[in-house]
Design an enzyme around this catalytic site. Structure first.
Site, PDB file in Angstrom:
ATOM      1  N   GLY C 148       4.578 -26.326  25.644  1.00 42.75           N
ATOM      2  CA  GLY C 148       3.679 -25.243  25.311  1.00 42.75           C
ATOM      3  C   GLY C 148       4.265 -24.841  24.015  1.00 42.75           C
ATOM      4  N   CYS C 149       3.041 -24.435  23.076  1.00 45.16           N
ATOM      5  CA  CYS C 149       3.791 -24.016  21.670  1.00 45.16           C
ATOM      6  C   CYS C 149       4.857 -22.298  21.672  1.00 45.16           C
ATOM      7  CB  CYS C 149       2.279 -23.565  21.106  1.00 45.16           C
ATOM      8  SG  CYS C 149       1.846 -22.483  21.135  1.00 45.16           S
ATOM      9  N   PHE C 150       4.459 -21.607  22.679  1.00 44.18           N
ATOM     10  CA  PHE C 150       5.385 -20.507  22.254  1.00 44.18           C
ATOM     11  C   PHE C 150       6.966 -21.248  23.628  1.00 44.18           C
ATOM     12  CE2 PHE C 150       0.944 -18.136  22.978  1.00 44.18           C
ATOM     13  CZ  PHE C 150       1.533 -17.681  21.495  1.00 44.18           C
ATOM     14  N   ALA C 153       9.053 -22.393  21.152  1.00 43.36           N
ATOM     15  CA  ALA C 153      10.115 -21.690  20.573  1.00 43.36           C
ATOM     16  C   ALA C 153      11.019 -21.208  21.346  1.00 43.36           C
ATOM     17  CB  ALA C 153       8.189 -21.077  19.379  1.00 43.36           C
TER      18      ALA C 153
END
Lengths: 345, 345, 345, 345
Positions: C148-150, C153
């Site tokens: 996932g994007c979060f 990061a």
């Protein structure tokens, strides 16, 4: 005075609510909605938590007629056409923010709006509510067809020239730019943040339904007025309209004379601020207020005129002008409840 | 090939750097700056950390001439006027992104730019680098006057009509909108976020210095071309220009014929994408790419034409077109290093 | 090589298309969609006019298996759970961008995603594709659960500390901010421009479905890792994620030592750029690229650590990392087709 | 009453002017500026055309003392330190919006602000003007140190817990986000539109000068309060602050009990709106108003608390709270002139 708003959950309705909250002559404001009846209004609009405890009520004409003195309609297109005939027999003035009552010729309405027009007996009673230009008629109207956002900016920019016969059969080209709130609160690809942010779009090229509204008003002022070229653009911002208008004059004027035509024309209109020669307004300079700011320039190289007219589309372009008309109809000061200082920055 | 960039710390210089990084025919790229010599470039532009280790070098013409084969100048106005005479004796082609070499008549330059023009012997050698229109001249030029951002969008939009003699003495009205990066990286009230965000401004009404550039090119194509009306607007976005152009045709054409004039005109130009009838481009559809997208419409009510032309101001409006000209001058494919897919959304 | 994309009309699919267009090892890319079959792709995405002539094809597994060598799935949640069992018998590697294959424990998936999990035999084969951390496993996987994007990061920001055992049972607080494109292209009140522009929202407080994904990966690295506090905020921008991570160290380190842990950890990872001491990345510094930029600071007053990690959510947070994994699986350079310079400004 | 504003050309001064225009108890408002004396105010702020005819006056203390009854200082740091000693002998209350009078310990001021502190005899008289918490002291103050924008949001979010002793030595982590107007009107790279738009930045990691202000106030309420971790982020928007605050409770409470602590604490504070359980405010919900909206959540997985506090940085974070204090000092209703409905959208 008790007022009602049909279509309270849209941005127009929310903006009337904001204005009315501090209006000196309104006692109560009842909110009607076709979709969210029974729901507290601040659930749709949390910025109003603690400021209103209104529960949205269903749209039942008889009861509405019974409990209010004055009605604002801020509903999607088609709703006023359907409801106004039912309201006709009640002694309640109505200000309609939709386009339904603006076009006098039903066939013109039909061809631009692609929907059934309102009944002619309603259209006949409707007064076009461009406040600064039609104050007398507004005073005694049963129905106010509150002007569209683009027509308000464009017509206030054109009026000093058209009404003085300074543009006759000249071309008039309107390049209009709007913020996104003009499209309402309904979610769509056309209002999707990722599609609009950092982007600039043109969205109706000579096909915008506000075209006949502008032409109808201008031709009424001067029958020689010719069809316009009209493009609308979507700017990545929430509020604000700028109309940049290009035309040429029938007769030769100096820049100073032109400037004076505008200043003089609006000297008694609080909400129109004609800028000094060489100055042009930006949309944020009227943000949250009912002002229409206008700049004008004569280009000596081409002898053409450029007029720049800006409004907050939700205020002077919708709710603000509606309340201004409400004030006129009730004989109050035009600025009652409306003297907002623009929010800047 | 070794290239150099004077004015590397501006947005134009940074964009050339981005393009050149993946250009197949460039071996090395040396960066010159009048202000930050000795400083690592990625200190000014942290997005380039790890991608470049360049240290900014001072602008010393002799050394520059010694160490590079090709020069891009992306400096503020006035710098090229001063430096090009010094470069004249070296056998190094120069592409200048400023306005200094664009206007053939020094007195016209002076009156619009309010500064001293470049020497005439330099101006005479400068070729106006509107790639799609002047390929042959560009090939052999010593100096390229790389077109301005607005003129690129406007002239590519007008060329099919002007070069075919379809607009003669007709009015041409250009309503142009730009993102803020066109104003460069220098901080000022005019680029202050709080002054621009959620705001729409008009900033030069018939006074933009790109006016004579547009007229000079169009009059060269057709001497009957008349002075234009030209307004520039600042939209709250970083990149992108849209020029909405209004004119009327000398002779009657159908919408389809008009459309075909445009498609045919650009059929061999990779970077110009003429949209299908009824379709109009948005600025973000060319974001980060070298495309100029064009839509065109004939309004049968008024018989006027609306042309919509969009570019990324830093690409086709500056660095991209500069590299396109660089490719043409070197006999490479026009798309070498330039075939970026627009970033969307 | 022929690849296919299921869910091509979403932003993730469009971004894979952008990358693949210039990928050196891909011959053809076929696009599948459940909603727009038969429609030219550039009709959904006019920025691709002239760049692709693809017509969207329906999702028919047998035919897909027949015509492609490698599959990307960029569909809404629930689609992979349903389709992967059908793909199981074909010898086609699959990279899935949804959350469906990420959570190993079906009951955890169910409680955070509120929908039925994928079958266990599929989940067992799925490798969590955090490229920099799991290269070896990725090489031979049948299914990649693309992070996932979060989590991308956050985990890249935490890995140097967690894998080195520097945070054991310490609190970990993640304050994450994202642009709107992470919500996909579907129109909703949550992506409405007027609701988001000039606004800052918090939208999931300790309830985001990426929470168990982060914890699962971190606990696999170090079983002592404890549940995190995790809030996600919506910033008025299109692309970009910043995760600001707060924690404290088990043992005392100097700021320099801390910095070195990070630099060393990622010294062989092209796409992770650890900033110099005292420098912190902004989201736009990775815009359009596959980089994850990280800054780290030790606060001597409180002995707590702040880690700042930014990515482009559609690139390293979705399509970019998917292609990076695609490269790893095929034994190509990790940067093949992916070496985009960030677009700035 | 006649009031004066020193520093009228900044955003804080402009916002006081907006409020004062409709304040029921102010007769006249005189504007002072060190830079633009003699210039009409609406030249700096065209949104005020026709609304004010003020000419900016120079800052001459004797004359100021002579012509006004009450002074607002909205000048850059350092100005109040210099001017307040000169004002000391006059019987004019002063509300200072800068940070100069907020920190009681001059050495702490010096180390965070890197400039000379105000004289101690002035600092001693200064009352910290967090309206809701220090009403009694404010009433009789000579000098009000009007709180900083971040401290206002943070302290109103923390007060119910700190004053009730619910967090003792717990960690307090503040992740704050602000719009750009907080940086003032001065042009700089840090406020350049192209550098900020579509970008998200962290700009001070544990180094913001508002840190000691928050700690000083919280420690005064509860000496056990410990140094905080504090990061500030710049969001691409004009107005608005959100502080997301993470902490843990000394003793165990249920979510409902926690919620009630907040509601009860602010039940007599009109301008603080505690949201219902599960609801969190967005910055635009207080746009243009003096509200501070607060949401709170207990995470049962980690037993940590998340507090979300939003304000309009120019209103409750500067000019609004200044006028609120002005009202308190004069014994008027706290809401006099301040009851703005937030502008939405």
């Amino acid at each position: 005075m008790k007022i009602g708003i049909i279509g309270a959950t849209g941005y127009g309705g929310a903006e009337i609510t904001r204005i009315i909250r501090s209006h000196p002559h309104v006692g109560e404001c009842i909110l009607y909605s076709s979709s969210d009846e029974g729901v507290p209004y601040h659930q749709s609009y949390p910025h109003l938590v603690k400021l209103t405890n209104q529960i949205l009520k269903p749209i039942e004409i008889e009861q509405i007629a019974d409990e209010i003195d004055f009605l604002f309609m801020a509903a999607p297109p088609g709703v006023s056409s359907r409801l106004t005939p039912q309201l006709d027999s009640y002694d309640i003035p109505v200000i309609d923010l939709s386009g339904d009552l603006r076009i006098k010729d039903p066939s013109v309405y039909e061809s631009w709006y692609k929907r059934e027009p309102a009944p002619e007996h309603v259209l006949e009673k409707a007064v076009y509510g461009l406040s600064e230009l039609h104050r007398e008629e507004i005073k005694t109207a049963k129905y106010i067809a509150n002007p569209g956002c683009f027509p308000t900016a464009v017509l206030l920019g054109l009026a000093p020239l058209v009404k003085n016969g300074l543009i006759g059969e000249s071309f008039v080209i309107v390049d209009a730019k709007t913020g996104v709130s003009g499209a309402g609160r309904k979610a769509s690809m056309g209002t999707h943040f990722s599609e609009i942010n950092d982007n600039f779009k043109i969205y109706k090229v000579n096909e915008h339904q506000h075209t006949p509204e502008i032409e109808q008003a201008a031709m009424r002022w001067n029958p020689a007025f010719k069809p316009i070229t009209f493009s609308t653009h979507l700017a990545p911002m929430t509020r604000g309209i700028m109309a940049t208008i290009y035309t040429e004059l029938k007769e030769s004027l100096s820049g100073d004379e032109l400037q004076r035509f505008f200043s003089d024309f609006y000297q008694d209109s609080y909400f129109v601020r004609v800028r000094e020669s060489g100055q042009f307004p930006a949309t944020k300079e009227v943000y949250g207020s009912n002002f229409c700011d206008i700049g004008v320039a004569l280009d000596e190289r081409t002898n053409r005129v450029t007029i720049v007219s800006v409004i907050d589309n939700l205020m002077k372009g919708a709710a603000g002008q509606a309340v201004q008309n409400f004030n006129i109809m009730n004989g109050w000061s035009e600025t009652a409840g409306l003297d907002f200082t623009p929010i800047y920055p």
